[in-house]
Scaffold this motif. Structure first.
Motif, mmCIF file in Angstrom:
data_model
loop_
_atom_site.group_PDB
_atom_site.id
_atom_site.type_symbol
_atom_site.label_atom_id
_atom_site.label_comp_id
_atom_site.label_asym_id
_atom_site.label_seq_id
_atom_site.Cartn_x
_atom_site.Cartn_y
_atom_site.Cartn_z
ATOM 1 N N VAL A 7 0.890 -0.946 -0.346
ATOM 2 C CA VAL A 7 -0.152 0.177 0.305
ATOM 3 C C VAL A 7 1.152 1.334 -0.275
ATOM 4 N N CYS A 8 1.762 1.192 0.752
ATOM 5 C CA CYS A 8 2.657 2.309 0.584
ATOM 6 C C CYS A 8 3.209 3.127 -0.231
ATOM 7 N N TYR A 16 2.982 1.779 -3.488
ATOM 8 C CA TYR A 16 2.217 1.552 -4.992
ATOM 9 C C TYR A 16 1.782 2.526 -4.753
ATOM 10 N N LEU A 17 0.589 3.532 -2.959
ATOM 11 C CA LEU A 17 0.529 4.782 -2.942
ATOM 12 C C LEU A 17 1.277 5.429 -3.650
ATOM 13 N N TYR A 37 3.043 5.719 -6.170
ATOM 14 C CA TYR A 37 3.478 5.455 -7.541
ATOM 15 C C TYR A 37 2.463 6.972 -8.153
ATOM 16 N N PHE A 38 0.640 6.460 -7.160
ATOM 17 C CA PHE A 38 -0.338 7.068 -7.678
ATOM 18 C C PHE A 38 0.274 8.703 -6.968
ATOM 19 N N MET A 42 1.069 5.977 -12.895
ATOM 20 C CA MET A 42 -0.396 6.431 -11.816
ATOM 21 C C MET A 42 -0.585 4.446 -10.882
ATOM 22 N N THR A 43 -0.884 3.531 -11.786
ATOM 23 C CA THR A 43 -1.633 2.761 -12.114
ATOM 24 C C THR A 43 -1.194 0.952 -11.531
ATOM 25 N N VAL A 53 -1.086 1.826 -8.653
ATOM 26 C CA VAL A 53 -1.540 2.028 -7.482
ATOM 27 C C VAL A 53 -2.523 1.080 -7.008
ATOM 28 N N CYS A 68 -2.164 -1.970 -5.052
ATOM 29 C CA CYS A 68 -2.213 -1.140 -3.128
ATOM 30 C C CYS A 68 -3.832 -2.046 -2.894
#
Length: 410
Positions: free
Chosen positions: A55-56, A58-59, A61-62, A362-363, A365, A368
């Motif tokens: 979560v941390c 790949y967030l 990247y978003f 952004m994908t 994400v 997460c």
């Protein structure tokens, strides 16, 4: 589809240099898949809690993809790469004090910073690779670069898993400190080389569209479908990678060190699939190749669900069937990211490639979504979470079929 050269001679050295970055972020991202099991064992946390690693990461990247795109548009590819590498190195060095205080939150913060650096690298390198040669071979060229991403991904679990699971008191800061030094050296190299800032060819585009690039991209059905397909792929690919070791150890089929080695082998297959796909797509349309691979991944997920449920006991030979289908899936999914990425860019005006590339980056994400797999595994068992990546591959297949039916199919 006739064969065309992958790149021009004048772009050969920049292409080689930029491809080294694919290896670096592949290695860094695949290390996360071992950390889940390591933190679960050493910090006594649940799968749901360990999923915060993804979560941390790949967030980031978003949150950073669009700022990275703006930075690169203003300061160029080379500075974008150098800044990304410096963030990468800084995050890796934070593991040194993190290991001293053994704080999960500090580790998560360090991983977030590393991922911010990787977002810069991927936002710069993916579109840059597609521009370093003829447009006709952009997909094949990106698949070749992504093959070295597969090499880094395969070595990450082997090295990290072998180190962490071979000794009870392994110091997590050591591999990250070494990686930080390597990345810092690479940053110095890129700060001194001259990467050509390639200008996209001029196109006749409505003035209103140029003033409002996001509006134009959001009105492009093929690009939007490609964006959705890439997000769905990231949900599937990252969830499977992150769940692999947890799944086979949780089912009692392999120990943690053996599971990390099998994951590494699977990612070697993944790398080989990208090399093979890059070669095949010099003569086969990407959309056709993508549809074949998506069907293979869907079938693999279905067989994992079926065979996992039929395993008689932990020592039965049938426990190897789900693992075998997991490995088959790695072959099938290997070409998906670069193929969807380059296909989506083919449907936008060249002046908007940079902005479109930022949106596509952004994908990750989607990683997460592993939190959902963790919750499912903790509450309903280890098998049913595979329905999540199955749904993702169905979306990828739908995009491939839609692209093949389109008159502008890549």
């Amino acid at each position: 589809m006739s064969k065309t050269s992958l790149t021009n001679r004048k772009y050969l050295v920049p292409f080689i240099l930029i491809t080294t970055l694919f290896f670096l972020w592949g290695f860094a991202r695949s290390m996360l898949d071992v950390l889940n099991q390591h933190f679960k064992d050493t910090l006594n946390i649940s799968i749901t809690q360990s999923s915060l690693v993804q979560v941390c990461s790949y967030l980031a990247y978003f949150m950073m993809a669009i700022p990275a795109g703006i930075f690169i548009s203003r300061f160029g590819y080379r500075r974008g790469v150098v800044f990304g590498l410096l963030l990468f190195a800084a995050g890796a060095f934070i593991f040194i004090p993190g290991a001293q205080i053994e704080s999960f939150s500090v580790y998560l913060g360090a991983l977030f910073i590393i991922a911010c650096g990787l977002a810069f690298l991927e936002t710069a390198a993916n579109p840059y690779s597609t521009l370093l040669g003829p447009k006709e071979t952009a997909t094949s060229r990106l698949n070749l670069s992504q093959s070295f991403n597969g090499l880094g991904s395969s070595l990450g679990p082997l090295i990290m898993g072998g180190y962490l699971f071979s000794q009870a008191d392994a110091d997590l800061s050591i591999p990250y400190a070494v990686m930080g030094v390597v990345v810092a050296v690479v940053a110095v190299i890129f700060s001194r080389v001259n990467l050509p800032e390639i200008q996209n060819e001029e196109e006749t585009v409505e003035v209103e569209a140029i003033k409002h690039p996001l509006k134009m991209l959001m009105s492009n059905r093929m690009f939007l479908f490609g964006l959705l397909a890439l997000l769905a792929y990231e949900v599937s690919e990252i969830s499977i990678n992150s769940y692999f070791v947890l799944f086979v150890t949780g089912m009692g089929w392999l120990a943690a060190d053996g599971a990390s080695y099998v994951l590494g082998l699977s990612l070697f297959i993944f790398m080989g699939g990208r090399f093979l796909g890059s070669w095949i797509m010099r003569s086969v349309k990407p959309a056709r190749m993508l549809s074949w691979c998506a069907m293979g991944s869907i079938l693999s997920m279905l067989m994992i669900l079926l065979t996992s449920s039929s395993v008689q006991d932990d020592a039965s030979w049938t426990r190897y069937l789900p693992i075998a289908f997991l490995m088959v899936n790695y072959l099938c999914e290997s070409i998906m990211f670069p193929t969807i990425y380059s296909m989506a860019l083919n449907y936008v005006p060249s002046r908007l490639v940079g902005r479109a590339g930022s949106l596509l980056m952004m994908t990750p994400v989607g990683g997460c979504a592993f939190l959902l797999m963790g919750i499912m595994a903790d509450n309903i068992g280890y098998i049913l979470p595979f329905f999540l990546p199955l749904c993702g591959f169905v979306v990828v297949l739908a995009f491939a079929i839609y692209a093949r039916m389109s008159k502008t199919s890549a």
